[in-house]
Design a protein around this motif. Structure first.
Motif, PDB file in Angstrom:
ATOM      1  N   ALA A   7      -8.582   5.716   3.671  1.00 23.44           N
ATOM      2  CA  ALA A   7      -9.191   4.875   2.635  1.00 23.44           C
ATOM      3  C   ALA A   7      -9.594   3.522   3.214  1.00 23.44           C
ATOM      4  CB  ALA A   7      -8.225   4.687   1.467  1.00 23.44           C
ATOM      5  N   ALA A   8      -8.736   2.931   4.063  1.00 22.45           N
ATOM      6  CA  ALA A   8      -9.064   1.646   4.690  1.00 22.45           C
ATOM      7  C   ALA A   8     -10.263   1.789   5.617  1.00 22.45           C
ATOM      8  CB  ALA A   8      -7.853   1.112   5.451  1.00 22.45           C
ATOM      9  N   LEU A  30      -1.799   6.504  -5.249  1.00 27.20           N
ATOM     10  CA  LEU A  30      -1.000   5.737  -4.305  1.00 27.20           C
ATOM     11  C   LEU A  30      -0.054   4.759  -4.990  1.00 27.20           C
ATOM     12  CD1 LEU A  30      -3.669   4.982  -1.571  1.00 27.20           C
ATOM     13  CD2 LEU A  30      -1.862   6.680  -1.518  1.00 27.20           C
ATOM     14  N   THR A  73       0.816  10.109   3.010  1.00 32.69           N
ATOM     15  CA  THR A  73       0.324   8.953   2.260  1.00 32.69           C
ATOM     16  C   THR A  73      -0.241   7.895   3.203  1.00 32.69           C
ATOM     17  OG1 THR A  73       1.945   9.377   0.520  1.00 32.69           O
ATOM     18  CG2 THR A  73       0.949   7.202   0.561  1.00 32.69           C
ATOM     19  N   LEU A  74       0.441   7.674   4.329  1.00 33.78           N
ATOM     20  CA  LEU A  74      -0.065   6.706   5.317  1.00 33.78           C
ATOM     21  C   LEU A  74      -1.415   7.150   5.873  1.00 33.78           C
ATOM     22  CD1 LEU A  74       3.148   5.675   7.282  1.00 33.78           C
ATOM     23  CD2 LEU A  74       1.755   4.241   5.801  1.00 33.78           C
ATOM     24  N   GLN A 117      -3.615   8.995   4.281  1.00 35.07           N
ATOM     25  CA  GLN A 117      -4.595   8.775   3.214  1.00 35.07           C
ATOM     26  C   GLN A 117      -4.963   7.296   3.115  1.00 35.07           C
ATOM     27  OE1 GLN A 117      -2.807  10.386  -0.311  1.00 35.07           O
ATOM     28  NE2 GLN A 117      -3.466  12.476   0.141  1.00 35.07           N
ATOM     29  N   MET A 118      -3.959   6.431   3.253  1.00 35.51           N
ATOM     30  CA  MET A 118      -4.234   4.993   3.188  1.00 35.51           C
ATOM     31  C   MET A 118      -5.097   4.557   4.368  1.00 35.51           C
ATOM     32  SD  MET A 118      -0.564   3.557   1.856  1.00 35.51           S
ATOM     33  CE  MET A 118      -1.016   1.843   1.964  1.00 35.51           C
ATOM     34  N   THR A 119      -4.824   5.111   5.552  1.00 29.39           N
ATOM     35  CA  THR A 119      -5.629   4.783   6.733  1.00 29.39           C
ATOM     36  C   THR A 119      -7.069   5.249   6.549  1.00 29.39           C
ATOM     37  OG1 THR A 119      -3.674   4.979   8.133  1.00 29.39           O
ATOM     38  CG2 THR A 119      -5.800   5.082   9.231  1.00 29.39           C
TER      39      THR A 119
END
Length: 130
Positions: free
Chosen positions: A57-58, A5, A50-51, A53-55
């Protein structure tokens, strides 16, 4: 290419086979004014992926944080219970020892009284022979 990321280039995983694709567009300084429609669609797709994946991960971090908090509370409650149990055991031992001490003191007083009676009786018997 990049390493996740924090990469300077947009990376995303293809839904069909899970492989990582590098778009070649810098995430930090992406200029969409000169992009073709296909390149722009590819960049938007990469940003969306990517968003997501970030969501995810969060969400995982939030779940882990919740589990850690539950474990912390459980350990604290367990520690409190152990301390209370030890306190009750110590109190019970102190009560038992206090009772035992009082019994020994009573036995000692009775022994002293018995000796006093025995001494006075021997004195009374001696006075009869005088």
């Amino acid at each position: 290419g990049g390493t996740g990321l924090l990469s300077s280039y947009m990376e995303y995983k293809l839904a069909t086979n899970g492989s990582t694709v590098t778009t070649g567009y810098s995430v930090l300084s992406m200029d969409i004014t000169n992009m073709t429609t296909g390149a722009l669609a590819e960049a938007i797709s990469g940003v969306d992926a990517t968003l997501l994946q970030m969501t995810d991960a969060a969400s995982d971090l939030g779940a882990l944080n919740s589990r850690v908090e539950l474990q912390k509370n459980f350990v604290q409650d367990l520690s409190d219970s152990i301390e209370k149990g030890i306190g009750k055991l110590v109190d019970a031992d102190m009560n038992e020892e206090s009772t035992r001490l009082k019994a020994l003191q009573t036995q000692q007083q009775l022994g002293i009284q018995a000796l006093t009676i025995a001494n006075s009786n021997s004195q009374n018997i001696l006075s009869l022979f005088r």
